[in-house]
Design a protein around this motif. Sequence first.
Motif, PDB file in Angstrom:
ATOM      1  N   ARG A  32       0.823  -1.219   0.000  1.00 10.77           N
ATOM      2  CA  ARG A  32       0.000   0.000   0.000  1.00 10.77           C
ATOM      3  C   ARG A  32       0.858   1.270   0.000  1.00 10.77           C
ATOM      4  N   SER A  95     -13.532   5.084   8.986  1.00  8.53           N
ATOM      5  CA  SER A  95     -14.130   5.322   7.662  1.00  8.53           C
ATOM      6  C   SER A  95     -15.224   6.368   7.700  1.00  8.53           C
ATOM      7  N   ASP A  96     -15.888   6.505   8.862  1.00  7.03           N
ATOM      8  CA  ASP A  96     -17.028   7.414   8.958  1.00  7.03           C
ATOM      9  C   ASP A  96     -16.823   8.596   9.895  1.00  7.03           C
ATOM     10  N   GLY A 138     -15.098 -11.549   7.392  1.00  2.00           N
ATOM     11  CA  GLY A 138     -15.365 -10.426   6.507  1.00  2.00           C
ATOM     12  C   GLY A 138     -14.401  -9.269   6.636  1.00  2.00           C
ATOM     13  N   ASP A 141     -13.310  -7.771   3.331  1.00  2.00           N
ATOM     14  CA  ASP A 141     -14.328  -7.531   2.310  1.00  2.00           C
ATOM     15  C   ASP A 141     -14.153  -6.199   1.593  1.00  2.00           C
ATOM     16  N   ASP A 142     -13.701  -5.183   2.326  1.00  2.00           N
ATOM     17  CA  ASP A 142     -13.530  -3.853   1.737  1.00  2.00           C
ATOM     18  C   ASP A 142     -12.052  -3.594   1.476  1.00  2.00           C
ATOM     19  N   PRO A 143     -11.605  -3.725   0.219  1.00  2.00           N
ATOM     20  CA  PRO A 143     -10.181  -3.526  -0.075  1.00  2.00           C
ATOM     21  C   PRO A 143      -9.686  -2.122   0.266  1.00  2.00           C
ATOM     22  N   ALA A 144     -10.608  -1.148   0.342  1.00  2.00           N
ATOM     23  CA  ALA A 144     -10.212   0.232   0.624  1.00  2.00           C
ATOM     24  C   ALA A 144     -10.279   0.573   2.109  1.00  2.00           C
ATOM     25  N   SER A 145     -10.591  -0.412   2.943  1.00  2.00           N
ATOM     26  CA  SER A 145     -10.703  -0.130   4.374  1.00  2.00           C
ATOM     27  C   SER A 145      -9.393   0.429   4.923  1.00  2.00           C
ATOM     28  N   VAL A 148      -7.678  -2.637   8.871  1.00  2.00           N
ATOM     29  CA  VAL A 148      -7.869  -4.086   8.985  1.00  2.00           C
ATOM     30  C   VAL A 148      -7.193  -4.538  10.274  1.00  2.00           C
TER      31      VAL A 148
END
Length: 333
Positions: A32, A95-96, A138, A141-145, A148
């Motif tokens: 990344r 993320s939020d 899961g 599940d979100d590659p853009a997270s 992790v």
Amino acid sequence: MLAAPSLPNFQRAYGQALEHLITTPQFTNRPRGNHSQESLGLSFTLTDPRARSLFLESRPVNPIYHFAEALWYLGGRDDLAMIGYYARRRRLDSSDGVTIVGSAYGKRLFPAPFDQALALLRSERDSKRAFLPVFWPGALDDPASPDVPCLIGLQLLAREGRLHMVAYMRANDANRGLIADVFSFTFIQEFAARLLGLELGTYTHHVGSMHVAVAELLHLADVAAEAGHSVGQPARFAPESMPAGSGWEQVRQLLVHEEVLRTNQMQYAPADIAALDLSPYWQEIVRLFEVQRQLIHCAADPVDADLLTALTPAHRWQVTRRWAKRMPAEVTA
């Protein structure tokens, strides 16, 4: 079968991890975009998990954040409001802008999994099943997270009157995450031992990918050298023991005091903290949270000299080095 190297304290383990990653890494890569040196499958065991703190001039640590993160975990929380107050960089993990998902380990550990593990060990002391999973199917599940989980899970093992812990990590930044993780996990281990009425055993840390940033190598070489020079020297400070009888009531009280200080609803003088219905061990954490309140909400002023004097010598040493520019002239470590 080879056992993890057994070391007396975390400072020794930290220094050896840095030395290895600086001089003999297995890989240099850019996951990344993060240019790092890495080795796979590293492990160590601490014979005294209470010796969880660093006391290095070249690597001032943040003891306030360490206690806050451990409390955040014990509270089963995932809110950015609490943990982001102690470390602004944690905002990058959300993320939020409200919650943290991946590294909010306490949300997955407490209360039910932890309580179930302790119930199992009370009924079957030699059990191998007291495993507390964190990583979930899961999680990728979100590659853009942005976050992790690095922790796969924690295992508690009661053996011959002592409680041992084994941590299984997907990955660890040896200069950042490792320091905070070992502090929090061993704190949880000691807390669990008190709840079970057991003595503290060993702590073992297994890491799939241990790494350091290439941009930090020159500084980390100095840190590793200082850590190496401390080998064989008397410990700068003896680690403190969590008092017998510690339990969830102390955690609940601490969460209340933490919130009123974080939100600047109250300020505590040393005498106020000394009068709290908490043992000196837990009062010390409140003192550190009052230091943080002054650092954040009284940014133009030095931290109160009487408050700093009331800290234990170990925490005063760490605080005065971490925030040297905010210290009053009359206070020295």
